[in-house]
Write a protein that holds these residues in place. Structure first.
Motif, short mmCIF file in Angstrom:
data_model
loop_
_atom_site.label_atom_id
_atom_site.label_comp_id
_atom_site.label_asym_id
_atom_site.label_seq_id
_atom_site.Cartn_x
_atom_site.Cartn_y
_atom_site.Cartn_z
N GLN A 215 -4.55 7.97 40.03
CA GLN A 215 -3.75 9.18 40.18
C GLN A 215 -2.25 8.86 40.07
OE1 GLN A 215 -4.46 11.12 43.91
NE2 GLN A 215 -3.84 13.11 43.12
N LEU A 216 -1.83 7.80 40.78
CA LEU A 216 -0.41 7.43 40.77
C LEU A 216 0.04 7.03 39.36
CD1 LEU A 216 2.21 6.88 42.33
CD2 LEU A 216 1.41 4.55 42.72
N PHE A 217 -0.82 6.28 38.70
CA PHE A 217 -0.48 5.84 37.33
C PHE A 217 -0.21 7.05 36.43
CE2 PHE A 217 -1.64 4.87 32.95
CZ PHE A 217 -0.94 3.70 32.71
N PHE A 218 -1.12 8.00 36.47
CA PHE A 218 -0.95 9.15 35.56
C PHE A 218 0.14 10.12 36.04
CE2 PHE A 218 -4.75 7.45 33.66
CZ PHE A 218 -4.49 7.64 32.33
N ILE A 219 0.42 10.14 37.33
CA ILE A 219 1.57 10.94 37.80
C ILE A 219 2.85 10.34 37.21
CG2 ILE A 219 2.99 11.49 39.84
CD1 ILE A 219 0.34 11.94 41.37
N GLU A 220 2.95 9.01 37.29
CA GLU A 220 4.12 8.30 36.71
C GLU A 220 4.25 8.60 35.22
OE1 GLU A 220 6.52 6.00 37.74
OE2 GLU A 220 6.06 6.80 39.72
N VAL A 221 3.11 8.55 34.55
CA VAL A 221 3.10 8.78 33.09
C VAL A 221 3.60 10.19 32.76
CG1 VAL A 221 1.55 9.14 31.10
CG2 VAL A 221 1.31 7.08 32.52
N PHE A 222 3.01 11.17 33.39
CA PHE A 222 3.34 12.55 33.01
C PHE A 222 4.69 13.03 33.53
CE2 PHE A 222 -1.31 12.61 32.25
CZ PHE A 222 -1.25 12.92 30.91
N GLN A 223 5.19 12.35 34.58
CA GLN A 223 6.54 12.71 35.06
C GLN A 223 7.59 12.33 34.03
OE1 GLN A 223 7.19 11.00 38.90
NE2 GLN A 223 6.62 12.88 39.97
N LYS A 224 7.37 11.22 33.36
CA LYS A 224 8.38 10.73 32.43
C LYS A 224 8.20 11.27 31.01
CE LYS A 224 10.66 7.98 35.24
NZ LYS A 224 9.96 8.39 36.47
N LEU A 225 6.96 11.69 30.72
CA LEU A 225 6.73 12.23 29.37
C LEU A 225 7.28 13.64 29.29
CD1 LEU A 225 3.17 11.19 28.16
CD2 LEU A 225 5.36 10.53 27.18
N ASP A 226 7.95 13.88 28.19
CA ASP A 226 8.70 15.10 28.03
C ASP A 226 8.17 15.83 26.78
OD1 ASP A 226 11.05 16.39 28.80
OD2 ASP A 226 12.13 15.44 27.16
N PHE A 227 8.46 17.10 26.66
CA PHE A 227 8.05 17.86 25.46
C PHE A 227 8.63 17.21 24.20
CE2 PHE A 227 8.73 21.33 22.39
CZ PHE A 227 7.42 21.77 22.26
N SER A 228 9.89 16.71 24.33
CA SER A 228 10.54 16.11 23.14
C SER A 228 9.94 14.74 22.79
CB SER A 228 12.04 15.94 23.40
OG SER A 228 12.23 15.03 24.46
N ASP A 229 9.13 14.17 23.69
CA ASP A 229 8.41 12.94 23.34
C ASP A 229 7.12 13.29 22.59
OD1 ASP A 229 10.16 11.21 24.71
OD2 ASP A 229 9.20 11.73 26.62
N VAL A 230 6.47 14.32 23.10
CA VAL A 230 5.12 14.62 22.60
C VAL A 230 5.14 15.42 21.30
CG1 VAL A 230 2.93 15.76 23.17
CG2 VAL A 230 4.22 14.59 24.96
#
Lengths: 242, 284
Positions: free
Chosen positions: B206-221
């Protein structure tokens, strides 16, 4: 007298410096089987590819069913092509499709054909070439002779009025070759087709043809029945029949 | 365009610079002219092929069944290869990046850093390169062998448009399947990364993917996702072009497959370069 179903006048075709067809003229009448003999590279296959417009000629005219093939648009050309069957030298079966799917493939050009009608036509075409049992096989599971027969069945499925056979017996043993030759005769009887048969095989020409022409360097050097042509004084023709 | 230019340079080196028969400037100029002519002819043929695609793609009848079949071949049958590569990619990237972050005491940034790298660049490009190899060579060889064995001619004389049936369906399938494969690859790579993080540290799922999605932005994806359509299109276009215009004979089949992979891969980098420039333009 009925007009010729195929009328070719002064046809020329070159590939770079190589003049493959040089001022060739010929006619094919309705219901006639014409065999074209000649050495390799004399332009036999190029001739039939020009007729069906897989290749565009450099000069001359090709008239099929009274229409100049060069003047046809895509739609009209496809309509005329539906009246033609073409048996390729390698049979040209679609490797990724079963025999049934191969035969169904040309039927997709017919508007509103039902599945029942499609199945009926496929089964009938396979019965005509004596291969009903191979309906669900893949082309890779068939022998050379069987592939040719399936190729023939596929080219007959649209009930063509003109058939083109590009070296139908090449690469086959004498017995299978004879079988294919007799099949060509049977096709003419059943469907009343006119045919052009490209071959090196004198026996095939003897069995299948009403008339023969011999090509050399893109020109017709002899014409007549097979017996007449075999008695020709031309050295090239003599060499061919020896 | 660049792939054809590469081809030109290669042929020029092979035929002119290393040819002992050509020993005067005049002969070199003649060769250069013929190579330029060949380059221009190649360019125009590819352009005609490109335009032909857009002319045929909207015109009925639509070959839906063949499109689905090709999509299955390109998409479904690449899953295992893409998944394996993506998992290793995520794992290795994590293991390789960790020491550098540890030096600054920033190993908690590892999930976010790896995720941004994978989603923005590595995932799309590596997946596209795998597809250029697997799918491009398959399409190139298949179409070339269809041409050599007269199957394409046979379609044409049956009154069926072979370009529509063979080329349009494959290009469309490649264009639509590659983005899906990239999404799948990115996901698997993140799982690989999670596994990599847990080799040395202990981080919950859970923590790993929270970290991932907090930093991923619309302009990345979003830009990364959009460019994958162009990757797929260019792989499909180049491999179909190579196969459809192959020389006769078995040698032609080999050459077509080879050229499809080489130029397809090159096109991926060219498209990526253009996409990055456009993205930067909008982000500034």
């Amino acid at each position: 007298m009925e007009p010729a179903i195929i009328d070719i006048q002064h046809l020329k075709k070159s590939f770079g410096p190589n003049h493959v067809l040089a001022d060739l003229s010929l006619k094919v009448n309705k219901g006639e089987n014409l065999a074209i003999l000649g050495k390799s590279g004399t332009g036999k296959s190029v001739l039939i590819k020009c007729i069906v417009r897989l290749l565009d000629p450099d000069e001359g005219s090709i008239t099929v069913f009274g229409k100049n093939m060069e003047e046809l648009g895509e739609g009209e050309l496809n309509e005329i092509r539906k009246k033609m069957g073409f048996l390729f030298q390698s049979a040209a079966l679609y490797d990724s499709l079963t025999v049934r799917e191969n035969l169904e493939f040309p039927l997709r050009t017919l508007p509103k054909i039902t599945e029942e009608e499609m199945n009926k036509r496929v089964e009938e075409a396979l019965q005509n070439v004596d291969l009903a049992a191979a309906i669900d096989k893949m082309p890779s599971e068939l022998s050379g002779g069987m592939r040719k027969r399936v190729g023939l069945a596929r080219s007959l499925i649209l009930k063509p009025e003109i058939m083109f056979y590009d070296e139908p017996t090449t690469g086959l043993d004498p017995i299978t070759s004879r079988g294919i030759s007799h099949l060509i005769v049977a096709v003419r009887k059943k469907y009343n087709t006119s045919s052009i048969i490209i071959t090196h095989d004198i026996e095939c020409a003897r069995i299948t043809s009403d008339r023969v022409i011999v090509l050399d360097k893109g020109k017709c050097i002899a014409e007549g029945t097979i017996d007449e042509v075999s008695k020709s004084d031309n050295n090239e023709v003599k060499a061919f029949f020896q | 365009m660049l792939c054809l230019m590469g081809n030109l340079v290669f042929k020029y080196h092979k035929q002119v610079l290393f040819n002992p028969m050509i020993d005067n400037n005049e002969a070199v100029i003649v060769k250069k002219e013929s190579l330029i002519k060949r380059y221009l002819v190649g360019m125009s043929k590819l352009t005609v092929f490109f335009v032909h695609f857009f002319k045929e793609v909207f015109k009925p009848p639509y070959e839906f069944k063949e499109f689905m079949k090709q999509s299955y071949r390109i998409g479904n049958q690449s899953f295992l290869l893409v998944a394996t590569t993506a998992f290793i990619m995520g794992l290795v990237l994590t293991i390789q990046s960790r020491p550098a972050l540890v030096q600054f005491g920033a190993q908690s940034w590892l999930p976010a850093m790896v995720a941004v790298s994978i989603v923005r660049e590595i995932g799309p490009v590596i997946t596209a390169l795998i597809c250029a190899g697997k799918v491009g060579s398959g399409i190139g060889a298949e179409l070339a062998s269809m041409k050599v064995t007269e199957q394409i001619d046979s379609m044409e004389v049956s009154g069926i448009n072979p370009f529509k049936y063979v080329v349009v369906t494959r290009i469309l399938s490649a264009t639509l399947m590659l983005p899906l494969l990239v999404v799948f690859a990115d996901t698997v790579a993140l799982f690989g990364s999670y596994f990599g993080v847990n080799l040395k540290d202990t981080v919950s799922f859970q923590l790993f993917f929270i970290e991932v999605f907090q930093k991923l932005d619309f302009s990345d994806v979003f830009p990364a996702f959009i460019k994958t359509f162009f990757f797929g299109f260019s792989i499909g276009l180049v491999s179909c072009y190579m196969g459809y215009n192959a020389d006769n004979g078995t040698e032609g089949v080999g050459k077509a497959a080879n050229s499809a992979v080489v130029f397809g891969s090159l096109m991926v980098f060219v498209v990526d370069m253009v996409a990055v420039q456009i993205t930067n333009l909008f982000s500034t």
